[in-house]
Design a protein around this motif. Structure first.
Motif, short mmCIF file in Angstrom:
data_model
loop_
_atom_site.label_atom_id
_atom_site.label_comp_id
_atom_site.label_asym_id
_atom_site.label_seq_id
_atom_site.Cartn_x
_atom_site.Cartn_y
_atom_site.Cartn_z
N ILE A 71 -4.93 6.30 -0.31
CA ILE A 71 -4.10 5.09 -0.25
C ILE A 71 -4.52 4.17 -1.39
N GLU A 72 -3.52 3.65 -2.13
CA GLU A 72 -3.78 2.70 -3.21
C GLU A 72 -2.84 1.51 -3.08
N THR A 85 0.84 -1.20 0.00
CA THR A 85 0.00 0.00 0.00
C THR A 85 0.88 1.24 0.00
N ARG A 86 0.49 2.21 -0.80
CA ARG A 86 1.22 3.47 -0.91
C ARG A 86 0.26 4.64 -0.71
N THR A 87 0.82 5.71 -0.15
CA THR A 87 0.04 6.93 0.04
C THR A 87 0.33 7.87 -1.12
#
Length: 240
Positions: free
Chosen positions: A224-225, A149-151
């Motif tokens: 978040i994706e 997960t990345r912001t």
């Protein structure tokens, strides 16, 4: 009048006779049609029976031919087996005779050591067969996605300078609309008179004025994706 009645009666009788004749002819036609159909059915049945009997005879002939071929094959295989057994007996007799000759010759000569090459060859053959049998089955990878997960920043944080205002009173000239707040109002009127103006009065107005600035902080807008970074085998742990 009497003659007309006779004529009508005769016509009626004739019509009745014609109708009877037509009915009889139709009955005879239908009976002949039924007889033709019955004869046709019987002929077809006889044909089908004859075909079935001919098929049964052909099948019996085929079975007999197959049985004859099988018996011929069995006889030939038995003959080949007997011939092979005779050959084996002859080779056995020759081997016994040769063994006797070898034993007689070996008694006169000293015994020799057995060759180690045969044992080495047997060892290599055993090792090769063991290596072939011990090969593991081919592994098929079960690839599973590796994610993280990345912001993601949609809008970065920033500071905004917001003006601070206040309502203040102002003196405004009635004629020219000049702001006379903090000025010499009489001097303004005199200058207007000498310059050909007609200023001679004023009024008060409340106006909003900027008295300073205030810093307002805005946080970043993010979401978040989930991102796929690679793949990993769930059984052996290999990655790609």
């Amino acid at each position: 009048m009497f003659n007309d009645k006779k004529k009508k009666i005769v016509l009626i009788v004739v019509l009745i006779l014609v109708m009877i004749i037509v009915g009889v002819s139709l009955d005879s036609c239908s009976n002949s049609m039924k007889e033709d159909q019955i004869t046709h059915k019987t002929t077809t049945k006889q044909k089908s029976k004859s075909q079935l009997t001919s098929k049964g005879k052909n099948e019996k002939k085929d079975e007999q031919e197959v049985k004859q071929e099988e018996t011929a094959k069995v006889d030939s295989s038995n003959k080949s087996n007997t011939s092979e057994s005779k050959k084996e007996n002859t080779t056995a007799t020759t081997n016994t005779s040769s063994n006797k000759n070898n034993s007689s010759s070996s008694s006169s000569k000293p015994s020799s050591k057995p060759s180690s090459s045969s044992s080495n060859n047997s060892g290599t053959n055993n090792s090769s067969s063991n290596s072939n049998s011990s090969k593991p089955a081919e592994h098929t990878h079960n690839w599973v996605a590796v994610t993280e997960t990345r912001t993601v920043v949609d809008q970065p944080a920033y500071d905004e300078q917001v003006p601070v205002t206040e309502m203040r009173e102002h003196e405004i000239c009635n004629q020219c609309g000049a702001d006379l707040t903090g000025l010499d109002i009489d001097a303004h009127f005199k200058n207007s008179y000498f310059n050909g103006g007609n200023c001679g009065g004023f009024h008060s107005e409340w106006r909003e004025e900027v008295t300073g600035y205030q810093t307002v902080h805005h946080d970043a807008v993010t979401h978040i994706e989930t991102v796929t970074t690679g793949y990993r085998c769930s059984t052996c742990g290999a990655t790609k």
